[in-house]
Design a protein around this motif. Structure first.
Motif, short mmCIF file in Angstrom:
data_model
loop_
_atom_site.label_atom_id
_atom_site.label_comp_id
_atom_site.label_asym_id
_atom_site.label_seq_id
_atom_site.Cartn_x
_atom_site.Cartn_y
_atom_site.Cartn_z
N ILE A 260 0.83 -1.22 0.00
CA ILE A 260 0.00 0.00 0.00
C ILE A 260 0.85 1.26 0.00
O ILE A 260 0.34 2.37 -0.16
N ASP A 261 2.18 1.08 0.17
CA ASP A 261 3.09 2.22 0.29
C ASP A 261 3.83 2.42 -1.03
O ASP A 261 4.67 1.61 -1.42
N GLU A 262 3.52 3.49 -1.72
CA GLU A 262 4.14 3.76 -3.02
C GLU A 262 5.64 3.97 -2.89
O GLU A 262 6.42 3.59 -3.79
N ASN A 263 6.09 4.57 -1.78
CA ASN A 263 7.52 4.77 -1.57
C ASN A 263 8.23 3.43 -1.44
O ASN A 263 9.32 3.23 -1.99
N ALA A 264 7.63 2.49 -0.70
CA ALA A 264 8.21 1.15 -0.55
C ALA A 264 8.30 0.46 -1.90
O ALA A 264 9.31 -0.19 -2.22
N LEU A 265 7.29 0.61 -2.73
CA LEU A 265 7.29 -0.01 -4.05
C LEU A 265 8.38 0.58 -4.94
O LEU A 265 9.03 -0.14 -5.71
N SER A 266 8.59 1.88 -4.80
CA SER A 266 9.66 2.53 -5.57
C SER A 266 11.03 1.99 -5.16
O SER A 266 11.90 1.72 -6.01
N ILE A 267 11.22 1.80 -3.85
CA ILE A 267 12.46 1.23 -3.34
C ILE A 267 12.62 -0.20 -3.84
O ILE A 267 13.70 -0.63 -4.26
N ALA A 268 11.53 -0.97 -3.81
CA ALA A 268 11.57 -2.36 -4.26
C ALA A 268 11.98 -2.46 -5.73
O ALA A 268 12.79 -3.32 -6.10
N ARG A 269 11.44 -1.58 -6.57
CA ARG A 269 11.81 -1.60 -7.99
C ARG A 269 13.29 -1.31 -8.18
O ARG A 269 13.96 -1.95 -8.98
N SER A 270 13.79 -0.33 -7.41
CA SER A 270 15.20 0.02 -7.48
C SER A 270 16.08 -1.14 -7.02
O SER A 270 17.10 -1.46 -7.65
N ASN A 271 15.68 -1.80 -5.94
CA ASN A 271 16.46 -2.93 -5.42
C ASN A 271 16.48 -4.09 -6.41
O ASN A 271 17.52 -4.73 -6.62
N ALA A 272 15.34 -4.36 -7.04
CA ALA A 272 15.27 -5.45 -8.03
C ALA A 272 16.17 -5.14 -9.23
O ALA A 272 16.81 -6.03 -9.80
N GLU A 273 16.22 -3.87 -9.60
CA GLU A 273 17.09 -3.44 -10.70
C GLU A 273 18.55 -3.70 -10.34
O GLU A 273 19.32 -4.25 -11.15
N LYS A 274 18.94 -3.30 -9.13
CA LYS A 274 20.32 -3.49 -8.69
C LYS A 274 20.68 -4.97 -8.60
O LYS A 274 21.83 -5.36 -8.83
N ALA A 275 19.70 -5.80 -8.25
CA ALA A 275 19.95 -7.24 -8.11
C ALA A 275 19.94 -7.96 -9.46
O ALA A 275 20.28 -9.14 -9.54
N GLY A 276 19.55 -7.26 -10.52
CA GLY A 276 19.54 -7.85 -11.85
C GLY A 276 18.35 -8.74 -12.15
O GLY A 276 18.39 -9.56 -13.06
N VAL A 277 17.25 -8.54 -11.39
CA VAL A 277 16.07 -9.39 -11.60
C VAL A 277 14.81 -8.56 -11.85
O VAL A 277 13.69 -9.07 -11.72
N ALA A 278 14.98 -7.30 -12.22
CA ALA A 278 13.82 -6.42 -12.41
C ALA A 278 12.89 -6.91 -13.52
O ALA A 278 11.68 -6.65 -13.48
N ASP A 279 13.42 -7.63 -14.49
CA ASP A 279 12.59 -8.12 -15.59
C ASP A 279 11.71 -9.30 -15.16
O ASP A 279 10.82 -9.70 -15.92
N ARG A 280 11.94 -9.82 -13.96
CA ARG A 280 11.18 -10.98 -13.49
C ARG A 280 10.09 -10.60 -12.47
O ARG A 280 9.25 -11.43 -12.14
N ILE A 281 10.14 -9.35 -11.95
CA ILE A 281 9.25 -8.99 -10.84
C ILE A 281 8.47 -7.71 -11.17
O ILE A 281 9.06 -6.71 -11.58
#
Length: 373
Positions: A260-281
């Motif tokens: 429900i937290d848009e800020n948390a979702l923004s952080i999550a997208r950034s973290n997935a990008e750094k981990a190299g799995v953004a295309d999967r999530i």
């Protein structure tokens, strides 16, 4: 150096998972003990364990274990260790540790005695009385429990839960090693569709993706022992190349995270990008009250907020009740949920098919697994 003994401390309850992970990666001697895994090997084993272990907190060289109830016994035991094999004339060698239920209970005094013993040993071997300690860090660690002393040399530096992708997080994030353990208990596979309905900064989904794609969790970070001249650079290069070769992108794994937290979702997208799995999530804003299934087959894994973590217990239990209503007991659906609340099953509305005790830091939790339709 071929006959090293290693210690991999891990969160309580994860010892078996940690040992199996190391064995799966060719470290056959891995043996689970209370709070740690012990194994043998060489410098290649050291590098491999640091790169691939999803569940260990760090990798240490176990240099010696002995009983000591006096500072003289501590000094003698530490001085007997061949420190010159690991620490050079200019290397830094700070000391830190813990003492529990032992006569030598003063940690600061133990630090001083251990430091003095190491200096005494190295002075006699190198013929010098003063050490500048300007070189690479060789962190000495000790643990004294019931008068038994374990002396280790840390090889990891920052804890292994620090994969390198999560520089940002929301409040009270789950530790990466614990999130990885939940993915293991949920039996995440390369063809799974994983859902976290309260994903926060995305750690559970990212760890699930790393596991499914066989991406070594330490590939995007450095380790303190990479700077040691005692370990050839070629060892690290070969082990990194091995880990890279095992990555499996030819799979159907995908995941979605809701919050429900848009800020948390923004952080999550950034973290997935750094981990190299953004295309999967995918990350989508949605309240748990609006939860619905996106597929016939879903692996739901979540770490809902609870009394000691963000919500008071009454609010947390309201959430558990909603989860019990939304998480249908049907074919193709499984649910893996962690909580410290002893009344979780009662509030959720049904008994778990399986439970596993794990610790989230010092907080005792249960992982509740639902998989029977």
């Amino acid at each position: 150096m071929n006959n090293l003994t290693f210690s991999a401390p891990c969160l309580l309850g994860m010892e078996g998972i940690c040992a199996n992970d190391l064995k799966f990666n060719g470290i056959d001697s891995a043996k689970a003990e209370n709070g740690r895994v012990i194994f043998n090997g060489d410098f290649s084993t050291l590098a491999r364990a640091n790169l691939i272990s999803r569940y260990a907190e760090r990798i240490q060289i176990l240099l010696g274990e002995f009983s000591a109830v006096t500072f003289d016994e501590l000094f003698v035991g530490v001085k007997a260790i061949p420190w010159e094999q690991f620490i050079g004339k200019t290397d830094a060698f700070p000391v830190k540790g813990r003492s529990l239920s032992s006569k030598l209970h003063s940690v600061s005094d133990c630090q001083k005695i251990i430091k003095k013993a190491v200096v005494d040993r190295l002075s006699s071997r190198y013929g010098i009385s003063w050490f500048e300690e300007s070189g690479p860090v060789h962190q000495i660690q000790f643990l004294i429990i019931n008068d038994k002393v374990s002396v280790m040399l840390d090889t990891s530096g920052a804890g292994l839960h620090k994969r390198g992708y999560r520089k940002d997080s929301n409040d009270a994030p789950i530790k990466e090693t614990l999130a990885a353990a939940m993915a293991d208990l949920a039996r995440v596979r390369p063809n799974h569709f994983v859902v976290d309905p309260m994903c926060g900064s995305g750690t559970i989904l990212i760890e699930s993706a790393l596991k499914a794609l066989k991406i070594a969790p330490g590939l995007n970070r450095a380790f303190s022992s990479e700077q040691w001249y005692q370990i050839p650079k070629s060892v690290w290069q070969q082990e990194r190349e091995r880990a890279q070769s095992l990555i499996n992108t030819d799979c159907t794994f995908s995941a979605i995270g809701y919050d429900i937290d848009e800020n948390a979702l923004s952080i999550a997208r950034s973290n997935a990008e750094k981990a190299g799995v953004a295309d999967r999530i995918k990350f989508v804003k949605r309240d748990i009250k609006e939860f619905e299934f996106d597929s016939d087959f879903e692996t739901v894994i979540c770490n809902p907020p609870y009394g000691e973590r963000l919500l008071d217990i009454n609010e947390a239990e309201k959430l558990y009740k909603i989860m019990g209503q939304k998480f249908a007991q049907e074919k193709g659906k499984s649910y893996t949920i962690i909580s410290p609340d002893d009344d979780f099953e009662k509030v959720f509305g049904r008994k778990a098919d399986k439970r596993r005790k794990l610790y989230n830091g010092m907080l005792k939790c249960q992982v509740y697994m639902y998989f029977k339709s």
